[in-house]
Design an enzyme around this catalytic site. Structure first.
Site, PDB file in Angstrom:
ATOM      1  N   ASP A   1       0.790  -1.236   0.000  1.00 39.26           N
ATOM      2  CA  ASP A   1       0.000   0.000   0.000  1.00 39.26           C
ATOM      3  C   ASP A   1       0.821   1.285   0.000  1.00 39.26           C
ATOM      4  OD1 ASP A   1       1.117  -0.068   2.503  1.00 39.26           O
ATOM      5  OD2 ASP A   1      -0.705  -0.746   3.516  1.00 39.26           O
TER       6      ASP A   1
ATOM      7  N   GLU B   1      -0.787  -9.012  -1.354  1.00 44.92           N
ATOM      8  CA  GLU B   1      -1.311  -8.506  -0.065  1.00 44.92           C
ATOM      9  C   GLU B   1      -2.525  -7.602  -0.312  1.00 44.92           C
ATOM     10  OE1 GLU B   1       0.735  -5.772   2.793  1.00 44.92           O
ATOM     11  OE2 GLU B   1       1.181  -7.596   3.879  1.00 44.92           O
TER      12      GLU B   1
ATOM     13  N   GLU C   1      -1.781   5.223   3.217  1.00 38.60           N
ATOM     14  CA  GLU C   1      -1.767   3.809   2.776  1.00 38.60           C
ATOM     15  C   GLU C   1      -3.159   3.230   2.544  1.00 38.60           C
ATOM     16  OE1 GLU C   1       0.048   4.956   5.308  1.00 38.60           O
ATOM     17  OE2 GLU C   1       2.128   4.641   4.684  1.00 38.60           O
TER      18      GLU C   1
ATOM     19  N   HIS D   1       7.600   3.665  13.466  1.00 38.94           N
ATOM     20  CA  HIS D   1       7.981   4.486  12.305  1.00 38.94           C
ATOM     21  C   HIS D   1       6.814   5.190  11.626  1.00 38.94           C
ATOM     22  CE1 HIS D   1       6.433   2.055   8.885  1.00 38.94           C
ATOM     23  NE2 HIS D   1       6.475   1.072   9.754  1.00 38.94           N
TER      24      HIS D   1
ATOM     25  N   ARG E   1       3.853   7.361  10.141  1.00 39.86           N
ATOM     26  CA  ARG E   1       3.596   8.802  10.035  1.00 39.86           C
ATOM     27  C   ARG E   1       2.659   9.309  11.136  1.00 39.86           C
ATOM     28  NH1 ARG E   1       3.678  12.136   5.246  1.00 39.86           N
ATOM     29  NH2 ARG E   1       4.687  10.382   4.245  1.00 39.86           N
TER      30      ARG E   1
ATOM     31  N   HIS F   1      14.271   3.415  12.823  1.00 40.77           N
ATOM     32  CA  HIS F   1      14.060   3.751  11.410  1.00 40.77           C
ATOM     33  C   HIS F   1      15.019   4.880  11.032  1.00 40.77           C
ATOM     34  CE1 HIS F   1      11.511   4.475   7.829  1.00 40.77           C
ATOM     35  NE2 HIS F   1      11.072   3.256   8.092  1.00 40.77           N
TER      36      HIS F   1
HETATM   37  N1  UDP Z   1      12.921  -5.173   9.559  1.00 40.51           N
HETATM   38  C1  UDP Z   1      14.292  -5.356   9.368  1.00 40.51           C
HETATM   39  N2  UDP Z   1      15.167  -4.730  10.233  1.00 40.51           N
HETATM   40  C2  UDP Z   1      14.752  -3.929  11.260  1.00 40.51           C
HETATM   41  C3  UDP Z   1      13.353  -3.739  11.437  1.00 40.51           C
HETATM   42  C4  UDP Z   1      12.464  -4.371  10.562  1.00 40.51           C
HETATM   43  O1  UDP Z   1      14.710  -6.069   8.444  1.00 40.51           O
HETATM   44  O2  UDP Z   1      15.592  -3.407  12.011  1.00 40.51           O
HETATM   45  C5  UDP Z   1      11.965  -5.829   8.639  1.00 40.51           C
HETATM   46  C6  UDP Z   1      10.952  -6.722   9.326  1.00 40.51           C
HETATM   47  O3  UDP Z   1      11.405  -8.068   9.387  1.00 40.51           O
HETATM   48  C7  UDP Z   1       9.679  -6.576   8.479  1.00 40.51           C
HETATM   49  C8  UDP Z   1       9.848  -5.225   7.758  1.00 40.51           C
HETATM   50  O4  UDP Z   1      11.178  -4.816   8.018  1.00 40.51           O
HETATM   51  O5  UDP Z   1       9.564  -7.600   7.499  1.00 40.51           O
HETATM   52  C9  UDP Z   1       8.844  -4.232   8.283  1.00 40.51           C
HETATM   53  O6  UDP Z   1       9.123  -2.979   7.784  1.00 40.51           O
HETATM   54  P1  UDP Z   1       8.482  -1.634   8.369  1.00 40.51           P
HETATM   55  O7  UDP Z   1       8.183  -1.798   9.814  1.00 40.51           O
HETATM   56  O8  UDP Z   1       9.424  -0.545   7.984  1.00 40.51           O
HETATM   57  O9  UDP Z   1       7.187  -1.424   7.468  1.00 40.51           O
HETATM   58  P2  UDP Z   1       5.641  -1.894   7.533  1.00 40.51           P
HETATM   59  O10 UDP Z   1       5.618  -3.387   7.579  1.00 40.51           O
HETATM   60  O11 UDP Z   1       4.987  -1.236   8.718  1.00 40.51           O
HETATM   61  O12 UDP Z   1       5.068  -1.374   6.252  1.00 40.51           O
END
Ligand code: UDP
Length: 374
Positions: free
Chosen positions: A101, A123, A137, A210, A212, A243
């Site tokens: 998204d 997804e 998103e 992280h 917004r 982040h």
């Molecule tokens: N992740 C990573 N290293 C970190 C933190 C998260 O590789 O230090 C991976 C985690 O395994 C997951 C993904 O990043 O698969 C999640 O990303 P994020 O939280 O940025 O985005 P969201 O899933 O909320 O869109």
């Protein structure tokens, strides 16, 4: 029908979670001689995506490097749209895949649609009640659903959301490729260390934040709660991979930078993050992907949001929406710490998001679709 034997497939990827969730799918398509693969990175994430590409041994064909060139959603949108439009003028794939998204996913779907190229959405069907939450998103994923030709839903619930939105054709409950990726990581046996903690023997909470909607005041509240909990509970540590966004890092460093039991570290490489997750007592996060991973691994999760598009993770009673009120987070974390020993013993894998064969199903259905079409 069935006249064409080889297909060009393009994966459009913007951020770290998209790379993680697309990687097993790309690897699956790569096994087949019938597909030639193009990988486009928009560059919405730059530094954070590299370790993922390296881990899965993926190499992009082009990177638009939009990060740093854009200060607004509008600029990001128009820049990626222009780049993709030029790209698709030169190379016309048989199908374009987008995941999730993000702005990149939405614009990927839109520009493919403008060129009448079919779109596969990985997804598909996650929904909250409000188009403004999460922003932008929720709107992105709704719009992608209107543009896509193939919809791969991680769960039955998500597929039902699509039906409610009037999508009638080509909805497949595939599971989430996040589990495929998790399985690929679990095949590696290597151990690793984080300075200041023995992750295999010490009790710790793994935290990420992280989103917004949590920037500013909510982030300060979250940090306050973490600090109070660590002060109150002897022997509990917190690992917080921060982040890269300075708006996230600055308040965390200011409020939590001086406590030796709170480890503020750079984002962990994917493999190491999953190892930390496997050994964590409790997961405190606003991340979507991490909720799916933590749930799959049977971890207790406190979700730092007021609403969720993944209600499935709460069905086993081990995940709770705690919002961003510091008193509430503190209360729920303290409660969980009391029973965390029990949780540690309760480790079991859950298959809510599939068993790790989503990529295979997506491959199969995509091939069927393309054969029918050509
Ligand atoms: N992740 C990573 N290293 C970190 C933190 C998260 O590789 O230090 C991976 C985690 O395994 C997951 C993904 O990043 O698969 C999640 O990303 P994020 O939280 O940025 O985005 P969201 O899933 O909320 O869109």
């Amino acid at each position: 029908m069935g006249l064409k034997n080889n297909y060009l497939i393009t994966f459009v990827i913007g951020t770290r979670p998209e790379a993680i969730k697309m990687a097993p799918l790309i690897l699956e398509f790569r096994k087949s001689e019938r597909f030639k693969i193009n990988i486009i990175l928009s560059g919405q994430h730059d530094e954070m995506i590299r370790p993922i590409m390296d881990f899965f041994k993926l190499k992009e064909d082009v990177n638009f490097k939009v990060l740093g060139q854009c200060n607004s959603l509008e600029q990001t949108t128009s820049l990626i749209l222009n780049e993709l439009s030029n790209y698709f003028d030169k190379y016309i794939p048989d199908i374009v895949f987008v995941q999730g998204d993000t702005i990149t996913a939405f614009v990927g779907a839109l520009s493919a649609f403008f060129k009448k190229i079919p779109v596969g959405h990985v997804e598909a069907g996650l929904r909250t009640e409000s188009i403004f939450s999460p922003f932008p998103e929720e709107a992105n994923r709704r719009m992608i659903s209107q543009l896509a030709s193939l919809h791969f839903s991680p769960t039955k619930l998500a597929s039902e959301n699509l039906l409610k939105n009037g999508i009638k054709k080509n909805i497949f409950v595939s599971g989430n490729t996040v589990v495929d990726a998790l399985n690929l990581v679990s095949e590696r046996k290597k151990k690793f260390e984080i300075e200041g903690i023995d992750i295999y023997n010490e009790a710790f909470i793994l935290t990420t934040v992280h989103r917004r909607e949590n920037w500013g005041e909510p982030l300060k509240n979250i940090a306050r709660a973490i600090l109070n909990v660590v002060k109150k509970n002897d022997g509990i540590k917190v690992i917080l991979p921060m982040h890269r966004n300075p708006l996230v890092r600055k308040p965390l460093i200011e409020q939590l930078g001086n406590n030796e039991n709170i480890l503020l570290i750079d984002p962990l490489p994917y493999f190491e993050f999953i190892m930390a997750l496997k050994n964590a007592y409790i997961v405190l996060t606003d991340s979507g992907g991490i909720q799916e991973e933590a749930h799959t691994l049977g971890k207790p999760i406190l979700i730092l949001r007021d609403c969720t598009e993944r209600p499935e993770v709460m069905l086993d009673g081990k995940a709770l929406l705690v919002g961003t009120d510091s008193k509430n987070i503190e209360l729920e974390l303290n409660n969980l710490i009391q029973v965390s020993k029990e949780f540690k013993e309760l480790k079991k894998n859950l298959n809510t998001f599939g068993r790790g064969d989503a990529s295979k199903l997506i491959f199969k259905e995509t091939l069927n679709f393309l054969k029918e079409k050509n």
